[in-house]
Design an enzyme around this catalytic site. Structure first.
Site, PDB file in Angstrom:
ATOM      1  N   PHE A 104      19.336  -4.244  18.291  1.00  0.00           N
ATOM      2  CA  PHE A 104      18.644  -4.279  19.580  1.00  0.00           C
ATOM      3  C   PHE A 104      17.523  -3.232  19.579  1.00  0.00           C
ATOM      4  O   PHE A 104      17.788  -2.030  19.600  1.00  0.00           O
ATOM      5  CB  PHE A 104      19.635  -3.980  20.711  1.00  0.00           C
ATOM      6  N   GLN A 118     -15.214   2.025   9.044  1.00  0.00           N
ATOM      7  CA  GLN A 118     -15.309   2.176   7.600  1.00  0.00           C
ATOM      8  C   GLN A 118     -16.758   2.174   7.123  1.00  0.00           C
ATOM      9  O   GLN A 118     -17.007   2.464   5.955  1.00  0.00           O
ATOM     10  CB  GLN A 118     -14.582   1.019   6.903  1.00  0.00           C
ATOM     11  N   GLU A 137      -6.532  -2.306  -3.481  1.00  0.00           N
ATOM     12  CA  GLU A 137      -6.278  -3.718  -3.192  1.00  0.00           C
ATOM     13  C   GLU A 137      -5.419  -4.443  -4.226  1.00  0.00           C
ATOM     14  O   GLU A 137      -4.561  -5.252  -3.852  1.00  0.00           O
ATOM     15  CB  GLU A 137      -7.612  -4.447  -3.032  1.00  0.00           C
TER      16      GLU A 137
END
Length: 1574
Positions: A572, A1008, A1502
């Protein structure tokens, strides 16, 4: 405004009194609408707690609340979400924020220290909240378990780290960790002094009780050598003292690369030893050093210090240290007159000699040296010390699970590292094991004044009147009833966890709020003979604790209801919500997906409602809930208590929940099921079934319950029950939440699981009547949710390259802690919205479109402008002509929509007001009238049908027809990959400050691309770019989402600031941010592949379609990169790939980590796996037979040099024991019908570079006359550690200590024309720019070095300055090799090089629910010679987990009209602490230098994300095993993300067939679906 006269016997107060970090706060008539977070940040300027979501879903705002209990004479500490807690609710409480537990100036708390040292903070925005969650746990349990830690962190999210480092850092506080340190267990001196620090292979010296520390790790407490961590003898108050520069003090404690990162400093004063006083508890106990250990420059004072050992106030005498904490037997010699061997003694390791202190140790007047690890340190008087101490370490001891092995090897090319096995946090590799000590007796005390006055404060009736809301806190039950009678529609709030969200995001307004937390009747519990009575205001945590005690103290047959509630409470929400939300609030909210209400219904609880008219009791059954969020309570009634009965001997109850994410997530469907079996039989006497998520309210299954009563519990009952449930639980196709077929299937799956559980129970209760379950059936029945315990272990392996390096102690390659880590863990790191408010500053809020593809008929802002505090409204009328145009590559967007809106969420206007809340409220008052232009194009299929796209573009290689003719087999298919929200923890924030002349403006932005903001603002304001200065300190995450899309907010704010000539600030809320800025592009791939019977590709044809949204943005480059990467790691001699960028009526999608490559890699791996499935061949074999090697030519004609894909592949297969585990997986699948495992290995080849024009970078390096260095470069720090790496690079080139170097910010007036910080290339280009600038400075300094070779850095710098030589230099770098790809000529080199890697992932899937668990992941990445392996491993882990979210959990859903439905952490789920691999192993490939980048390194940000394909393919493999059992085709479609819904539906099975058959005949199963996939 409603008012209330207080009762005669009560005293009404409008004065709020509470304490914050020990300071008393008094506020008259506080605004009831203010949250605690707002008050802390705005009024007290405590900005450590962050606003990440505003709905209690991310934990960034976590604080500790403390209340003194006068009855129990104890203090209760609990974590809470400050973003939901009304400030009015903290009356009489003590609030502790992250600033209150430690700071860099005054010393960090052990939690802050260890998290930073474990590399558990990257962008840092989430870090203060995580720190506070852990801190509260320690305040309540000083020696927690790992399960405790995970449970208490479930309310916190992190987007950067991948969680592993956080868990490892905090594991040092656990009993599991401590008992592994030493045979003395929790009594070990290292637990008390060092918080569990492990010393490797240390030999006892000079009478240390004879305990050998070689392998057995015995504890030394007496003798001449007291235990000293890593040879550093010091006493600390709870924590080491820190200065930020000291993060670079690194000590190599084991050769072979076990790098111990140390950031603490000794007791340092200037010139002599000062008296120190402990502030802890106000005690002044004496520590006396017999031989002047705390001596400074010869002064031997006995200083007063607090003894933190054991909490005793005794006098401790520290003897002179001789050979303490010896590494490999020779010891760190610390004899002499100064503390820590400050008079020229060396640390001799294996006789090689690492000089720690060259001449006189830490000389506070600057005359000595202190050369740890070859780096000099600037002392307090500003003098520079010596650098580059010499000496190599040849031998190491690496401890794993308590076993010590010694490796004898002279390392020629680097220091190898192997880090942490099985969660024990050994002092290896990436970890900084010199943990700050933790002593729970030395924590901050509850404010004494508050302890005295809290009883009076608790008895005060409070009434706070705001402009729109009045807030009451009654202190007696009659008073509460009177209030509810006067204001029947008043909201009674305890934790404000529901109402707070409704007010913030659903625009609800509740004029009267009543807080009942001081009403005794509502806050007490009573254990009765037949059950337990719980006050309605009792929190869920208190309920959890109560039920746990009852389960432990009562017979098991009485506590089945309690156990069921505990099971559901485990899942919960998060700990912060459970700490403040109440059981009564949960019931009265009447949510249709409440986790507790189904359990309470089947448990047969009784509710006591009270009003002025009296009491009444209501059984909570199928009649209680009357509709959506409504129930049988009368408007003037108060829920007083909940009675939960004991269970009975013949009862059995189970609970079930399926959600998108394992923890802190609302249910898709939940259920509670209870049977009553007749004695000594297996005949059903009574059945109760309750479900959430199947209607607008909690439902029961009345027909099923009635018709099954009296039936024997066997398969006949099961089949009948399944059919009846389909009748009892219909669901319309347009039902909110969607997933209709899946949700109906879940109800059957839960019942099937329940059937097995009851059978298992009956088999022990009546052995002769019921057949026991098989092992496979037991696995299904064992738990209502995932039966795996969570994160278990990890390892990180790396080597530090030395190619071309002068010395083993060079900064480059060292695993330094992130430069801002300690600021981030202490809450001192400054983000945009933390910047102090200016006196005349205004706040802005966006007005955005609620329609897509519509004309704007009218904008009416008059109601908003009439509001008090509203200053202005701006729209397209304020920006004439081209100044209203904007865009990244093409100016096809508008700053403010003028005539038409293309999408829901497009910016129409901007309201400016005195504060944020007023601005947002006013924005909601702006009325916009629309006229639909036509049906909006939402999906890719819509765009294809309407031929709405940019492009297409095509890449060709070879002869496609010939390739297909050569193929033995041809296979074609289609796959969709969904988009992804960036979910950076820091929402978009911008401040525009006009400078008053020449149109100048300064902008503080979370972008950025500073130059992009500069150019667009200048264009919209009609001024040259040289008038606009953009500054970026740091970003709280970005992932591509803060490249182009922030312009939607920053430009309008700049326009407003220019018009008003006043500073204007905007911070988007989470839901607004997600709506406006969009995310990763959804893709559709249609493919056709030719291949041989051996699995070798002969031809590939691919059509790629992306959903760009409503503008061009960077969608074409994203598509181009996807086309460039469609081969992933495989040779295709004959290929044609075509890309279509679809224009739709959604907010413009944009750059995100990977930039098209993740989609391409996913499709490439899908094609390989489909070929393997078709051939009934191992997918790994197909991949190997087509894998690139050195010399191969890609489909874009790039010749692969130094190709390491196959090396990574072979190493990860060996490291992961792939073949052995594959056999184990097959065995598991043969033995289990409804739980299946999958194992997959996938490679990656990710190209690195920008488009040609952006492959350039600038830097400015400035040396000041006293020797310190300031660097500015064009890159932005957003958590990836760019600034840290650049400091290391500069330190290496200048041959100085990293501590001498500082990077403050990125600013366009220092370095112009900055390229985006993106594409994983920033270290490459900015590093080389810094190298070039530093080389120029070295050239200028060379004459002074030559003339004074015995001098030091400061001498040479001063000499150059005195000789009027410029000590400032710019550096510039560009990548020459990269050229843009020409699609007409089919030529170009879009990539500079490739980052390669491979991953093996094993998963387990619950075929009945679709739930999955990542059991283990092994990764090998080729990063060349890593600039900083600690940061790089963190990037790998963070990217991989983000990728795992992309392919499993994170699903964006839109309404058919184009509105984003999955907004905020409540609806959109990123991975949490329990979603990471249970075993997580990362290795950096050795001996793979990359000559094309800075110091032979490679890009890292990346590429690892692409390896999440291994998770997806492992899941698909598990599904394939389930389908094989049903003789279904092994070639099947599975779209990404592989959500629980998609997994379950792909597994098929008889339950789905039942649902499908039923839905075919249901009229309700027709109509428009609730949502669509873009």
């Amino acid at each position: 405004m409603p008012t209330f006269d207080s009762p005669e016997d009560g005293t009404t107060s409008n004065t709020l009194v509470f304490f914050v970090n020990g300071r008393r706060i008094t506020e008259q008539n506080v605004d009831p609408e203010w949250t605690l977070l707002t008050y802390l940040r705005k009024n007290l300027r405590l900005t450590g707690a962050k606003l990440g979501c505003g709905e209690g879903g991310c934990g960034a705002c976590t604080v500790m609340l403390s209340r003194y209990d006068h009855e129990r004479l104890t203090t209760r500490h609990y974590s809470a979400n400050a973003c939901l807690t009304p400030v009015a609710a903290v009356h009489g409480l003590a609030v502790t924020t992250v600033e209150g537990i430690g700071s860099i100036k005054d010393g960090l708390h052990a939690v802050q220290d260890r998290l930073a040292r474990a590399h558990g903070s990257q962008c840092g925005f989430c870090t203060p909240g995580i720190v506070m969650s852990m801190y509260v746990l320690l305040r309540n349990k000083s020696l927690p378990s790992m399960d405790d830690i995970i449970e208490h962190l479930t309310g916190n999210l992190c987007r950067c780290t991948g969680y592993r480092a956080i868990l490892d850092g905090f594991s040092s506080f656990t009993g599991e960790f401590s008992t592994k340190v030493c045979s003395a267990g929790v009594k070990c001196c290292r637990v008390k002094e060092g918080g569990g620090k492990t010393v490797q292979n240390v030999k006892a010296e000079d009478g240390q009780n004879g305990h050998s520390r070689n392998g057995t790790e015995e504890c030394v407490q007496n003798g001449k050598g007291a235990f000293v961590q890593n040879g550093c003898s010091k006493f600390m108050q709870n924590s080491s003292e820190y200065v930020d520069k000291n993060i670079y003090k690194t000590k190599v404690s084991n050769s072979n690369g076990d790098i111990c990162i140390k950031g603490h400093r000794d007791y340092e004063q200037s010139g002599h030893s000062d008296k120190m006083r402990s502030v802890l508890n106000g005690d002044k106990d004496e520590i006396c050093d017999v031989n002047g250990t705390v001596s400074q420059n010869g002064y031997d004072d006995c200083d007063k210090m607090r003894n933190v050992l054991n909490g005793d106030n005794d006098k401790i005498c520290v003897q002179p240290v001789t050979g303490i904490a010896s590494q490999n037997g020779h010891g760190i010699f610390q004899n002499g007159h100064g503390c820590d061997g400050q008079n020229g003694y060396n640390a001799d390791q294996n006789g090689q000699g690492m000089t720690l202190n060259g001449h006189g140790g830490i000389d506070q007047n600057g005359h000595g040296t202190y050369g740890q690890n070859g780096f000099g340190h600037i002392k307090q008087n500003g003098y520079k010390d010596a650098q580059n101490a010499k000496g190599d370490i040849q031998k190491t001891a690496v401890k794993t699970n308590g076993n010590t092995s010694t490796t004898n090897q002279i390392i020629e090319n680097g220091i190898k590292g192997s880090v942490k096995e099985n969660g024990t946090m050994e002092s290896k590799g990436l970890h900084a094991p010199s943990w700050a000590p933790y002593d729970p007796t030395q924590e901050i005390i509850f404010p004494p004044e508050l302890k005295v006055i809290s009883k009076r404060l608790d008895s005060e009736m409070l009434e706070f009147k705001g402009k729109r809301v009045v807030y009451y806190r009654p202190v007696s039950f009659p008073h509460l009833l009177d209030l509810k009678d006067r204001f029947p529609h008043a909201k009674i709030i305890v934790g404000n966890t529901e109402v707070g969200v409704e007010v913030a995001f659903k625009k609800q307004h509740y004029p009267v709020l009543i807080n009942p937390t001081r009403i005794p009747e509502l806050n007490t519990t009573e254990v009765l003979k037949s059950g337990v009575r719980v006050g309605a205001a009792v929190t869920l945590t208190e309920l959890q604790q109560l039920l746990t005690r009852l389960v432990q103290s009562h017979q098991s047959h009485l506590t089945k209801n309690y156990t069921a509630l505990l099971e559901m409470l485990k899942w919960f929400a998060g700990q912060q919500i459970r700490n403040t939300a109440s059981i009564g609030g949960n019931i009265m909210t009447s949510s249709p997906v409440s986790d507790l209400n189904p359990v309470l219904v089947v448990a047969g609880v009784t509710l006591t409602f009270t009003s002025l008219g009296g009491k009444r009791e209501v059984v909570m059954d199928e009649h209680f809930f009357t509709g959506y969020r409504t129930n049988a309570a009368q408007s003037n009634e108060v829920l007083e208590s909940v009675f939960i009965p004991h269970s009975k001997q013949d009862e059995f109850i189970r609970t079930y929940k399926q959600s998108r994410r394992k923890d802190d997530d609302i249910a898709i469907v939940n259920a509670a099921m209870k049977v009553d079996i007749r004695p000594e039989s297996c005949v059903l006497s009574n059945l109760k079934l309750a479900f959430g998520g199947m209607a607008a309210k909690t439902l029961t299954a009345p027909r099923t319950m009635k018709e099954l009563a009296g039936s024997k519990w066997d398969e006949t009952l099961l089949e009948k029950g399944l059919d009846l449930l389909l009748e009892d639980l219909p669901l319309q196709i347009s039902a909110p939440g969607g997933m209709v077929e899946y949700r109906r299937t879940l109800t059957l799956s839960f019942f099937f699981k329940f059937y097995l559980s009851v059978r298992d129970w009956l088999s022990t209760r009546a052995p002769g009547l019921v057949t026991p379950l098989s092992t496979a059936e037991l696995a299904i029945a064992a738990a209502s949710s995932d039966n795996h315990s969570g994160y278990k272990s990890s390892s990180q392996h790396f080597s530090r390259g030395r190619s071309g390096i002068r010395d083993a102690n060079y900064p480059v390659g060292q695993p330094f802690v992130h430069a801002s880590a300690f600021k981030q863990t202490s809450g001192e790191a400054v983000y945009v919205d933390d910047v102090p408010h200016r006196e005349d500053e205004l706040h802005a809020a966006l007005v955005v479109s609620s329609r897509a593809n519509a004309r704007i008929l009218c904008i009416d802002e008059q109601e908003a402008l009439r509001m008090e505090g509203v200053h202005a409204f701006f729209s397209a009328k304020d920006l004439p002509g081209e100044r209203n145009k904007m865009g990244t590559l093409v100016h096809d967007e508008e700053v403010f929509a003028r005539k038409e809106v293309l999408c829901v969420g497009q910016v129409i206007g901007l309201v400016v007001a005195k504060d944020q809340s007023t601005a947002r409220l006013a924005a909601s008052k702006v009325t916009v009238l629309y006229e639909d232009i036509g049906t909006p194009i939402i999906t890719i299929e819509d765009a294809i049908s309407n031929k709405s796209w940019w492009g297409p573009w095509t890449i060709r290689k070879g002869n496609l027809d010939e390739g297909f003719n050569r193929a033995t087999h041809i296979l074609q298919g289609e796959m969709r990959m969904g988009g992804q929200e960036h979910f950076y923890l820091e929402p978009n924030a911008h401040i525009a400050v006009p400078r008053g002349e020449d149109g100048e403006m300064e902008i503080f932005t979370s972008s950025q691309v500073p130059t992009g903001t500069q150019m667009q603002v200048a264009e919209s304001l009609g001024v040259p770019a040289n008038r606009i200065v953009v500054r970026v300190k740091r970003l709280g995450g970005a992932f591509g989402g803060k490249e182009s899309r922030p312009l939607c907010a920053s430009v309008p704010v700049a326009v407003a600031a220019s018009k008003l000539q006043r500073p204007v600030r905007i911070t988007l809320d989470r839901q607004e941010d997600m709506l406006v800025t969009a995310g990763r592009h959804p893709f559709l791939c249609r493919w056709k592949v030719g291949f041989t019977s051996e699995g070798r590709f002969t031809a590939l044809e691919v059509d790629l379609y992306s959903n760009a949204g409503c503008s061009y943005d960077v969608s074409a480059p994203v598509m181009h990169k996807a086309m460039f990467c469609i081969d992933n790691a495989y040779v295709h001699e004959n290929i044609r790939v075509t890309g279509f960028v679809c224009k739709t009526h959604l907010p413009s999608n944009t750059a995100m980590r990977g930039f098209g490559a993740p989609q391409a890699a996913m499709f490439a791996e899908e094609i390989a796996s489909q070929v393997a499935a078709f051939l009934h061949m191992e997918p790994a074999l197909v991949r190997e037979r087509n894998m690139y090697k050195t010399g191969d030519v890609t489909h874009i004609n790039h010749i692969l040099e130094r190709c390491t894909i196959q090396r990574c592949w072979r190493q990860v297969i060996q490291q992961s024991k792939y073949n052995m585990r594959a056999a184990s997986v097959r065995k598991f699948n043969n033995e289990n019908a409804h739980r299946k495992r999958g194992l997959s290995v996938t490679p990656t080849k990710c190209g690195v570079a920008f488009d040609r024009i952006l492959n350039q970078a600038g830097a400015l390096v400035q040396i000041y006359m006293e020797g310190s260095v300031l660097i500015t470069h064009g890159g932005v720090e957003m958590g990836q550690g760019l600034h840290t790496k650049m400091i290391q690079v500069a330190a290496n080139v200048l041959n100085i200590s990293p501590e001498s170097i500082h990077i403050s910010e990125t600013a366009t007036d220092k370095v112009p024309n900055t390229s985006p910080t993106a594409a994983s290339i920033s270290s490459d280009i900015y590093g080389m720019a810094i190298v070039n600038a530093c080389n120029e400075l070295n050239r200028r300094l060379k004459p002074y070095v030559t003339s004074n070779p015995e001098g030091q850095w400061k001498n040479w710098v001063w000499a150059a300055y005195a000789d009027r030589v410029s000590l400032s230099a710019t550096g510039f770098y560009r990548i020459e090799e990269v050229t843009d790809f020409d699609f007409e000529k089919q030529s170009g080199q879009p990539f500079h090089y490739y980052t390669n890697g491979a991953a093996v992932t094993e998963v387990e899937v619950d075929c009945l629910t679709g739930d999955h668990t990542i059991l283990r992941t092994d990764i090998v990445m080729d990063l060349g010679n890593s600039l900083n392996p600690a940061l790089d491993v963190g990037q790998i882990e963070g990217a991989f987990v983000q990728g795992a979210g992309l392919v499993t959990l994170e699903e964006l859903r839109y309404s058919p009209g184009g509105a984003l439905l999955t907004r905020g952490p409540g609806a959109y789920k990123i991975p949490g602490f329990q979603d990471i691999p249970h075993e997580f192993h990362v290795s950096l490939l050795e001996d793979a230098p990359n000559p094309l980048a800075i110091y032979s390194s490679k890009a890292v940000g990346e590429p690892p994300l692409l390896l999440a394909t291994s998770v997806f393919q492992a899941i698909k493999s598990a599904i394939g095993a389930a389908r094989a059992d049903q003789n279904l085709s092994p070639v099947f479609r599975l779209d990404s993300p592989a959500t629980a819904e998609r997994i379950r539906m792909a597994c098929r099975g008889p339950l789905i067939e039942k649902v499908n058959k039923k839905m075919e005949s249901d009229v309700a199963s027709t109509g428009e679906p609730w949502s669509v996939t873009a």
